[in-house]
Motif scaffolding. Sequence first.
Motif, PDB file in Angstrom:
ATOM      1  N   UNK A  80       0.848  -1.201   0.000  1.00  0.00           N
ATOM      2  CA  UNK A  80       0.000   0.000   0.000  1.00  0.00           C
ATOM      3  C   UNK A  80       0.877   1.243   0.000  1.00  0.00           C
ATOM      4  N   UNK A  81       1.742   1.394  -0.979  1.00  0.00           N
ATOM      5  CA  UNK A  81       2.703   2.511  -0.944  1.00  0.00           C
ATOM      6  C   UNK A  81       2.013   3.866  -0.974  1.00  0.00           C
ATOM      7  N   UNK A  82       2.498   4.757  -0.114  1.00  0.00           N
ATOM      8  CA  UNK A  82       1.943   6.099  -0.068  1.00  0.00           C
ATOM      9  C   UNK A  82       0.758   6.261   0.855  1.00  0.00           C
ATOM     10  N   UNK A  83       0.264   5.159   1.433  1.00  0.00           N
ATOM     11  CA  UNK A  83      -0.872   5.247   2.346  1.00  0.00           C
ATOM     12  C   UNK A  83      -0.428   5.823   3.683  1.00  0.00           C
ATOM     13  N   UNK A  84      -1.379   6.351   4.443  1.00  0.00           N
ATOM     14  CA  UNK A  84      -1.082   6.876   5.770  1.00  0.00           C
ATOM     15  C   UNK A  84      -1.006   5.742   6.779  1.00  0.00           C
ATOM     16  N   UNK A  85      -0.334   5.989   7.874  1.00  0.00           N
ATOM     17  CA  UNK A  85      -0.284   5.040   8.986  1.00  0.00           C
ATOM     18  C   UNK A  85      -1.534   5.230   9.828  1.00  0.00           C
TER      19      UNK A  85
END
Length: 559
Positions: A38-43
Amino acid sequence: MALAVVVGAGAGAGSVVFRWCIKTFTHLFSGHADYAASPGAANPHVPWLGPYFVLLAPVIGGLLYGPLVNRFAKEARGHGVPEVMLAVAQRGGRISPKVAVVKTLASALTIGTGGSVGREGPIVQIGSALGSTLGRMTKVTEARMKLLVACGAAGGIAATFNAPLAGVFFAMELILGTFSAEAFGATVLASVTASVIGRASFGDTAFLNLPDFHVDHLAQYGLFAGLGLVAAVVGVGFARFLYLVEDACDWLWRGPEWLRPAVGGLALGLVLLALPEMYGVGYPVLQKATAGGYAVGFLILLLVGKMLATSLTIGIGGSGGVFAPSLFVGAMLGSAYGIGVHHLLPASAGAVGAYALVGMGAVFAGAARAPITAVVILFELTGEYSIILPLMLAIVLATAASHLLTHDTVYTLKLRRRGIDLEGPAQGARIGGQSVGSVMEPLPSPLPASTTLADSADLLSLSGHGALPVVDDAGEYVGVVTAQAVAEALAEEPEAAPARVGQLAEPPAPVTADQPLAQALHTLLAAAGTGLPVLDQARSKPVGWLSHQSALRAVHTPA
């Protein structure tokens, strides 16, 4: 054999704990099971940071594992396999038991907080440390200690990657550097035991899910061969770039070593912010690349980004392996190559995924020069047998081209940069630094190639060497004949036995007078008989004789 089973069980259990730690730390610091998926997703733990949390995760990780490694086990830094190779080659297989615990935590923290490294180096070092510890507890001989270290490495690879055969060949090809029935049997037992534990915990599934590949046109073999040659250049380049970045980090950093991973984590965080696919090992990205999910330009970007992210992770003091990154780089290279040839030769190029798979094995072979391991591990990790012939072709070519390009591998280069030659003597050793010419004995009288077997038997029985050099009618060196070879020939049927000793002579690996004794000893140990002829620099004429006794005289000869 019993100890091998125990070591395999320990390595399997260690692998379960190690992978659990990686999963836990990855979820804790990224909020995802694998952030590369999920690259670029928020934590989700800190949603207000958005994707910028990747700037902080490597810094926090560095603050945790930096002091841990610096205080308890400095050898846990880096990718691990070279330290195990050194322990087997020059330290009698002795590895501190602290390494297993420290390596587990440090590598799991490195990967979990975004370090772009693999799992194989840590688990090899963890399993090997367990094998060495058990060997010391049971007071086994040095040879058995080395074998138990190899069993730990085999078990770790087998359990972590669900690849029991690859574990065996990795241990023998890279760790032991030799093949024998005893080593094969022991490492198989350890590998099978660890695999059973690994499969019970992780399931019996292939590393990648790929469609069936078929070679439909003979021209494809030429394309795969070309990929092997390109992969050799990329593999060697990856190894060089890795240590170039490490040198740059060494040159730039002037503070305490325990703080280096945290400060360097800022640079790694910037790379992850620009290319979040580099977070952790990156298997989801690799899977997508083999399925043809990226354009050529982005594949090249991922290739360069992985080389930079992995090199930076190691350079700042992170702990993790380079095997998985080399597979990643190979997959990106192979996919880009496959797309390129598909545009040029759409009718005969074949599936892009096949090139990605072959590229994975070829880049690893080019970097590590372990062709058997590369073939077996790619077959086991994917379960894809239909591509085995192109895979073997590309890997062999990549290994041969790598030999021409450089003397060292990605593993041995780390040691050579520290002044350690695995083929040379250990630092401070009393034997090994001398030249062969300074310790060799006078050359025994050579046997003419026309000597009958009966006469050569008499001469060998009186020589005391167990082997003698053989020359032809012109006095040119032919090879060496051993007493064992003559005895076996005389015991054969008369019509099957050779009539002259020249027919039995075989040239052993050449040993020259100017060669370091440490290198010659490896040849001497592998040779039949009790000694070897020492050749001149042109390797055409014997000038002396090297035996174990003459080597021992080096104790009294200054290096």
